[in-house]
Write a protein that holds these residues in place. Structure first.
Motif, mmCIF file in Angstrom:
data_model
loop_
_atom_site.group_PDB
_atom_site.id
_atom_site.type_symbol
_atom_site.label_atom_id
_atom_site.label_comp_id
_atom_site.label_asym_id
_atom_site.label_seq_id
_atom_site.Cartn_x
_atom_site.Cartn_y
_atom_site.Cartn_z
ATOM 1 N N ALA A 5 -26.858 28.164 25.306
ATOM 2 C CA ALA A 5 -26.391 26.904 24.457
ATOM 3 C C ALA A 5 -25.104 26.982 23.740
ATOM 4 C CB ALA A 5 -27.656 26.753 23.315
ATOM 5 N N ILE A 6 -24.819 28.230 23.441
ATOM 6 C CA ILE A 6 -23.442 28.239 22.662
ATOM 7 C C ILE A 6 -22.720 29.686 23.254
ATOM 8 C CG2 ILE A 6 -22.120 29.009 20.538
ATOM 9 C CD1 ILE A 6 -24.457 27.610 19.333
ATOM 10 N N SER A 7 -21.457 29.400 23.727
ATOM 11 C CA SER A 7 -20.708 30.576 24.307
ATOM 12 C C SER A 7 -19.436 30.384 23.531
ATOM 13 C CB SER A 7 -20.441 30.305 25.714
ATOM 14 O OG SER A 7 -19.749 31.455 26.409
ATOM 15 N N LEU A 8 -18.971 31.501 22.994
ATOM 16 C CA LEU A 8 -17.879 31.794 22.227
ATOM 17 C C LEU A 8 -16.881 32.772 22.900
ATOM 18 C CD1 LEU A 8 -19.139 31.785 18.630
ATOM 19 C CD2 LEU A 8 -18.634 29.840 20.064
ATOM 20 N N SER A 9 -15.678 32.685 23.365
ATOM 21 C CA SER A 9 -14.961 33.543 24.175
ATOM 22 C C SER A 9 -13.454 33.853 23.481
ATOM 23 C CB SER A 9 -14.706 33.077 25.494
ATOM 24 O OG SER A 9 -15.933 32.769 26.188
ATOM 25 N N GLY A 10 -13.321 34.984 22.814
ATOM 26 C CA GLY A 10 -11.954 35.314 22.107
ATOM 27 C C GLY A 10 -11.764 34.510 20.976
ATOM 28 N N LEU A 11 -12.710 33.936 20.329
ATOM 29 C CA LEU A 11 -12.624 33.186 19.071
ATOM 30 C C LEU A 11 -11.841 33.941 17.951
ATOM 31 C CD1 LEU A 11 -13.407 30.145 18.479
ATOM 32 C CD2 LEU A 11 -15.535 31.040 17.262
ATOM 33 N N VAL A 21 -11.796 35.063 11.263
ATOM 34 C CA VAL A 21 -12.492 35.500 12.572
ATOM 35 C C VAL A 21 -11.658 36.048 13.433
ATOM 36 C CG1 VAL A 21 -14.043 34.722 14.534
ATOM 37 C CG2 VAL A 21 -14.070 33.523 12.343
ATOM 38 N N ASP A 22 -11.803 37.067 14.441
ATOM 39 C CA ASP A 22 -11.036 38.012 15.003
ATOM 40 C C ASP A 22 -11.320 38.455 16.682
ATOM 41 O OD1 ASP A 22 -8.574 39.362 15.719
ATOM 42 O OD2 ASP A 22 -9.070 41.032 14.622
ATOM 43 N N ASP A 23 -11.056 37.443 17.465
ATOM 44 C CA ASP A 23 -11.380 37.807 18.594
ATOM 45 C C ASP A 23 -12.714 38.122 18.874
ATOM 46 O OD1 ASP A 23 -10.712 38.291 21.490
ATOM 47 O OD2 ASP A 23 -10.381 40.200 21.159
ATOM 48 N N LEU A 24 -13.730 37.031 18.630
ATOM 49 C CA LEU A 24 -14.862 37.183 18.847
ATOM 50 C C LEU A 24 -15.473 36.667 19.919
ATOM 51 C CD1 LEU A 24 -17.315 36.848 15.892
ATOM 52 C CD2 LEU A 24 -17.760 35.504 17.955
ATOM 53 N N PRO A 57 -9.945 26.383 16.139
ATOM 54 C CA PRO A 57 -9.676 27.874 16.257
ATOM 55 C C PRO A 57 -8.057 28.104 16.474
ATOM 56 C CG PRO A 57 -10.620 26.943 18.128
ATOM 57 C CD PRO A 57 -10.639 25.792 17.278
ATOM 58 N N THR A 58 -7.782 29.261 15.968
ATOM 59 C CA THR A 58 -6.434 29.665 16.093
ATOM 60 C C THR A 58 -6.248 30.134 17.692
ATOM 61 O OG1 THR A 58 -6.241 30.699 14.008
ATOM 62 C CG2 THR A 58 -4.659 31.278 15.567
ATOM 63 N N ALA A 59 -7.405 30.500 18.438
ATOM 64 C CA ALA A 59 -7.303 31.009 19.675
ATOM 65 C C ALA A 59 -8.788 31.002 20.044
ATOM 66 C CB ALA A 59 -6.731 32.269 19.796
ATOM 67 N N GLY A 60 -9.020 30.953 21.501
ATOM 68 C CA GLY A 60 -10.446 31.177 21.795
ATOM 69 C C GLY A 60 -10.937 29.741 22.437
ATOM 70 N N ARG A 61 -12.129 30.054 22.818
ATOM 71 C CA ARG A 61 -12.975 28.921 23.547
ATOM 72 C C ARG A 61 -14.255 28.715 23.280
ATOM 73 N NH1 ARG A 61 -12.257 26.760 29.047
ATOM 74 N NH2 ARG A 61 -14.267 25.926 29.844
ATOM 75 N N GLY A 212 -14.541 39.605 9.893
ATOM 76 C CA GLY A 212 -14.441 38.650 11.270
ATOM 77 C C GLY A 212 -14.824 39.210 12.599
ATOM 78 N N ARG A 213 -15.594 40.190 12.541
ATOM 79 C CA ARG A 213 -16.128 40.732 13.985
ATOM 80 C C ARG A 213 -17.405 41.192 13.782
ATOM 81 N NH1 ARG A 213 -12.274 43.169 17.555
ATOM 82 N NH2 ARG A 213 -10.222 42.968 17.000
#
Length: 340
Positions: A5-11, A21-24, A57-61, A212-213
């Motif tokens: 349902a949800i995928s977070l990559s490098g968030l 939030v740090d590279d989650l 987000p600052t970064a991620g997908r 954040g992790r």
């Protein structure tokens, strides 16, 4: 649960030098009741807001059901959010509150009424459709807010500490009701809380957040029985930390209060002497705090019976435990055995 349902990559989400939030990385399955647990400032609510589209987000997908939504606005994502503040319209009836989002979307009146009635039935409030919010209890208002979110039939329902304003008894009742509702409607729930009892009671899986992790993602049983770090062991329930001097093995070891015993140890058990510094009567159980001669202070928990006698402060005692009740807090938690 047939898919993701949800995928977070490098968030990541940074506010200047602060890494909220740090590279989650995280995946939540379809139909799962997933909780994000952690103290204030751990990043769990920020992750929820990023999924909802209230923050970028600052970064991620970010993907929902396999489709990237990272750059989409909140109203373009197939999610709904229930907050601690229910924000019901006081001048509208319960039915009109539930219908409101459909009216904004210009859903025809007949369909709007049918879907609102179905949503109210799913939270067992169909008999209250014509009441105003002030005529409902706190738990009933919470369920109206839930129905208002469910009526849109989202892929994912996000819940940001929705039970925080309720008293303890009602909060515990609503924990069970929420889980039952989630099973009935089959929608993915992502629940944010700082209350470990809530997370353990309702969740299929729990992610424990810190700075954040994510410290650990696991089922409630695994999280409690096999914590992956001293932080998880201490935050999820109560744990006693024992060192090499007490255990006779390298590293730090955790053991839950209910696994410790007071008095003469049984054959084969490990033990340590100490002084009782506090006795806390909790009705169903008693917590006895013992300052061990070898250094650490431990909590021993035991259920109360009708003939239970409380220990006395200042008394000497022996604390004992079985080796297979210890959990290593190394990088790969293991249970030692008596034979090892």
């Amino acid at each position: 649960m047939s898919g993701t349902a949800i995928s977070l990559s490098g968030l990541s989400k940074h506010y200047g030098e602060v890494k909220a939030v740090d590279d989650l990385d995280l995946q939540v399955a379809e139909g799962e009741f997933f909780s994000m647990l952690g103290p204030s400032g751990s990043g769990k609510t920020t992750v929820l807001r990023l999924i909802a589209g209230f923050e970028q987000p600052t970064a991620g997908r970010i993907e929902l059901a396999g489709t990237e939504v990272t750059g989409l606005a909140a109203h373009q994502r197939d999610v709904n959010t229930v907050f601690q503040d229910y924000a019901l319209f006081p001048h509208l009836s319960v039915r009109q509150n539930v219908e409101y989002g459909l009216r904004v979307k210009k859903v025809p009146t007949r369909e709007r009424r049918e879907r609102a009635e179905q949503a109210l039935a799913s939270v067992r409030l169909d008999a209250y459709a014509d009441r105003r919010p002030h005529q409902l209890s706190g738990g009933q208002r919470q369920r109206v807010a839930l129905a208002r979110a469910l009526v849109n039939r989202p892929q994912v329902l996000l819940l940001d500490e929705p039970l925080g304003a309720l008293d303890l008894k009602l909060r515990r009742e609503m924990q069970l009701e929420l889980k039952e509702i989630q099973r009935e409607v089959g929608i993915t729930f992502v629940f944010v809380t700082h209350d470990q009892e809530e997370a353990l009671t309702m969740s299929d899986r729990v992610a424990v957040f810190r700075d954040g992790r994510i410290e650990q993602v696991a089922s409630p049983v695994e999280l409690y029985e096999q914590p992956a770090s001293p932080f998880v062991a201490g935050f999820v329930g109560t744990s006693n930390l024992l060192d090499e001097a007490l255990v006779g093995r390298p590293g730090t070891w955790a053991i839950r209060p209910e696994r410790l015993l007071l008095g003469e140890p049984s054959p084969g058990a490990q033990s340590a002497d100490g002084e009782i510094t506090e006795v806390v009567y909790l009705g169903a159980a008693t917590h006895t705090i013992v300052q061990l001669d070898a250094g650490p202070t431990v909590t021993v928990s035991r259920p109360n019976s009708g003939t239970a006698h409380l220990a006395e402060r200042g008394a000497r005692t022996t604390v004992s435990w079985r080796a297979d009740d210890l959990v290593s807090l190394g990088s790969a938690p293991t249970r030692p055995t008596e034979e090892e």
